[in-house]
Design a protein around this motif. Structure first.
Motif, PDB file in Angstrom:
ATOM      1  N   PRO A  92       0.797  -1.237   0.000  1.00 30.44           N
ATOM      2  CA  PRO A  92       0.000   0.000   0.000  1.00 30.44           C
ATOM      3  C   PRO A  92       0.827   1.283   0.000  1.00 30.44           C
ATOM      4  CG  PRO A  92      -0.946  -1.590   1.514  1.00 30.44           C
ATOM      5  CD  PRO A  92       0.361  -2.157   1.072  1.00 30.44           C
ATOM      6  N   GLU A  96       0.787   3.857  -3.120  1.00 31.51           N
ATOM      7  CA  GLU A  96       0.384   5.257  -2.973  1.00 31.51           C
ATOM      8  C   GLU A  96       1.395   6.197  -3.615  1.00 31.51           C
ATOM      9  OE1 GLU A  96      -0.707   8.486   0.552  1.00 31.51           O
ATOM     10  OE2 GLU A  96      -0.695   6.338   1.001  1.00 31.51           O
ATOM     11  N   HIS A  97       2.694   5.881  -3.458  1.00 31.07           N
ATOM     12  CA  HIS A  97       3.729   6.704  -4.092  1.00 31.07           C
ATOM     13  C   HIS A  97       3.597   6.687  -5.612  1.00 31.07           C
ATOM     14  CE1 HIS A  97       5.469   7.447  -0.311  1.00 31.07           C
ATOM     15  NE2 HIS A  97       6.230   6.371  -0.209  1.00 31.07           N
ATOM     16  N   SER A 132      -7.651   2.320  -0.388  1.00 34.96           N
ATOM     17  CA  SER A 132      -7.440   3.521   0.425  1.00 34.96           C
ATOM     18  C   SER A 132      -6.201   4.284  -0.027  1.00 34.96           C
ATOM     19  CB  SER A 132      -7.299   3.143   1.905  1.00 34.96           C
ATOM     20  OG  SER A 132      -8.487   2.578   2.401  1.00 34.96           O
ATOM     21  N   ALA A 133      -5.139   3.557  -0.344  1.00 31.04           N
ATOM     22  CA  ALA A 133      -3.899   4.196  -0.788  1.00 31.04           C
ATOM     23  C   ALA A 133      -4.131   4.961  -2.087  1.00 31.04           C
ATOM     24  CB  ALA A 133      -2.810   3.143  -0.978  1.00 31.04           C
ATOM     25  N   ALA A 134      -4.864   4.356  -3.009  1.00 31.47           N
ATOM     26  CA  ALA A 134      -5.147   5.026  -4.276  1.00 31.47           C
ATOM     27  C   ALA A 134      -5.982   6.282  -4.058  1.00 31.47           C
ATOM     28  CB  ALA A 134      -5.862   4.063  -5.225  1.00 31.47           C
ATOM     29  N   ARG A 136      -6.067   8.186  -1.304  1.00 33.14           N
ATOM     30  CA  ARG A 136      -5.216   9.214  -0.680  1.00 33.14           C
ATOM     31  C   ARG A 136      -4.328   9.906  -1.693  1.00 33.14           C
ATOM     32  NH1 ARG A 136      -4.855   5.397   3.435  1.00 33.14           N
ATOM     33  NH2 ARG A 136      -2.902   4.571   2.568  1.00 33.14           N
ATOM     34  N   SER A 137      -3.882   9.176  -2.699  1.00 33.57           N
ATOM     35  CA  SER A 137      -2.983   9.772  -3.699  1.00 33.57           C
ATOM     36  C   SER A 137      -3.659  10.869  -4.506  1.00 33.57           C
ATOM     37  CB  SER A 137      -2.459   8.694  -4.647  1.00 33.57           C
ATOM     38  OG  SER A 137      -3.466   8.294  -5.578  1.00 33.57           O
ATOM     39  N   GLU A 165     -11.680   8.096   3.727  1.00 30.43           N
ATOM     40  CA  GLU A 165     -10.606   8.707   2.920  1.00 30.43           C
ATOM     41  C   GLU A 165     -11.214   9.515   1.780  1.00 30.43           C
ATOM     42  OE1 GLU A 165      -7.601   8.884   3.667  1.00 30.43           O
ATOM     43  OE2 GLU A 165      -6.975   7.144   4.812  1.00 30.43           O
TER      44      GLU A 165
END
Length: 330
Positions: A92, A96-97, A132-134, A136-137, A165
């Motif tokens: 994750p 996200e990065h 969730s990571a996607a 937040r990005s 998120e």
């Protein structure tokens, strides 16, 4: 982007030191040109290896630098290589990065479809942590208006984390990116709030957004939420209606006034009073006076609004600040 090769600085410094002492020919031999510099192109794999290694560091500044480096390099990275790395990434943090780098490509005009690819994974990925990571990005970007209504689906995600998120993204985008002045984005935010099945998500969006540029259709959606079974949603809807555009004010005023007499929740009634004050400013004083007998327990709240509105201040933020100051005075 290139990386400069390191020089043998000790030898070079020695040569420069000896140059003035040597004959011309010898000096020329000492300072003869060295091998030509060679550049090395940055690659997605190379940057990701650096980030994976850097995440083990105890320095938050260094970690931030690596994240920024990838995002800033996004427009120069091979598009297909970046997309492939993002699609196969299962960590994750790393996902996200990579997603943030793809979003940066869209934000800087390099690839309008990149942010849609991130939104697609946020909607279709099986792992909620990766979804969730996607999400937040995409925070503090143009995603509200450039992902084809993705947020209306994200706020109904099966995962509470993903829903929250998404709500945070919407609030921060409206506040930090658009400052409430972009009607298309504001309408998208209202549509997402109305589509949400989680009352906390709906309340979070409506209770923290500026509605000064919404359309009549969006104002109607907010008014319909005044009838929600959830008091938190009703409260947020009441607050949101207070800031609607001038052409929506008459209908909004009628809605909140009609609701006040039947509403039983004290926190919702307080929100309705604030909305009435915001919709009318000085002109709301007679309406507030007529409401004093409806709920005697809120008479002090109404009196506070009347005192502040009687000052005839012309900016809402000044009215709010003055009301807060008066209530703090013993």
């Amino acid at each position: 982007m290139t990386r400069t090769l390191c020089f043998r600085t000790g030898t070079l410094l020695l040569a420069l030191t000896l140059c003035p002492l040597l004959p011309g020919t010898a000096a020329a031999q000492v300072i003869a040109p060295g091998p030509a510099l060679q550049g090395e192109s940055c690659s997605v794999a190379g940057l990701m290896d650096s980030i994976r290694h850097g995440l083990k560091s105890n320095s938050e500044a260094y970690k931030k630098y690596l994240r920024t480096l990838l995002r800033e390099s996004a427009v120069t990275l091979p598009d297909q290589e970046l997309r492939a790395a993002f699609e196969r990434e299962t960590d994750p943090v790393m996902a996200e990065h990579l997603a943030a780098a793809m979003v940066a490509r869209t934000e800087r005009g390099a690839d309008p479809e990149a942010i849609k690819a991130v939104a697609k994974r946020a909607l279709e990925e099986h792992d909620p942590a990766l979804r969730s990571a996607a999400v937040r990005s995409m925070r503090r970007t143009s995603a509200l208006e450039s992902t084809d209504g993705a947020y209306e689906k994200l706020v109904r995600d099966a995962s509470p984390e993903v829903r929250q998120e998404a709500a945070t993204n919407i609030v921060e985008d409206i506040q930090e990116v658009y400052s409430g002045y972009h009607g298309v984005a504001s309408d998208a935010a209202v549509s997402a709030a109305a589509a949400a099945t989680d009352p906390k998500v709906t309340a979070k969006i409506l209770g923290n957004m500026d509605t000064q540029m919404i359309s009549a259709g969006s104002a109607g959606k907010i008014q319909s939420l005044l009838r929600s079974d959830d008091a938190e949603v009703r409260r947020a809807a009441a607050l949101a209606l207070g800031g609607v555009p001038a052409e929506q004010m008459a209908n909004a005023r009628q809605s909140v006034l009609a609701m006040y007499r039947d509403e039983q929740d004290a926190s919702v009634r307080k929100a309705l009073l604030q909305s009435i004050a915001q919709l009318g400013f000085f002109g709301a004083i007679p309406e507030l006076q007529r409401l004093r007998s409806t709920d005697p327990s809120l008479a002090p709240e109404i009196d506070a609004w009347i005192r502040v509105l009687s000052l005839d201040l012309q900016e809402w933020n000044l009215i709010l600040r003055e009301k807060q100051r008066l209530q703090q005075v013993p």
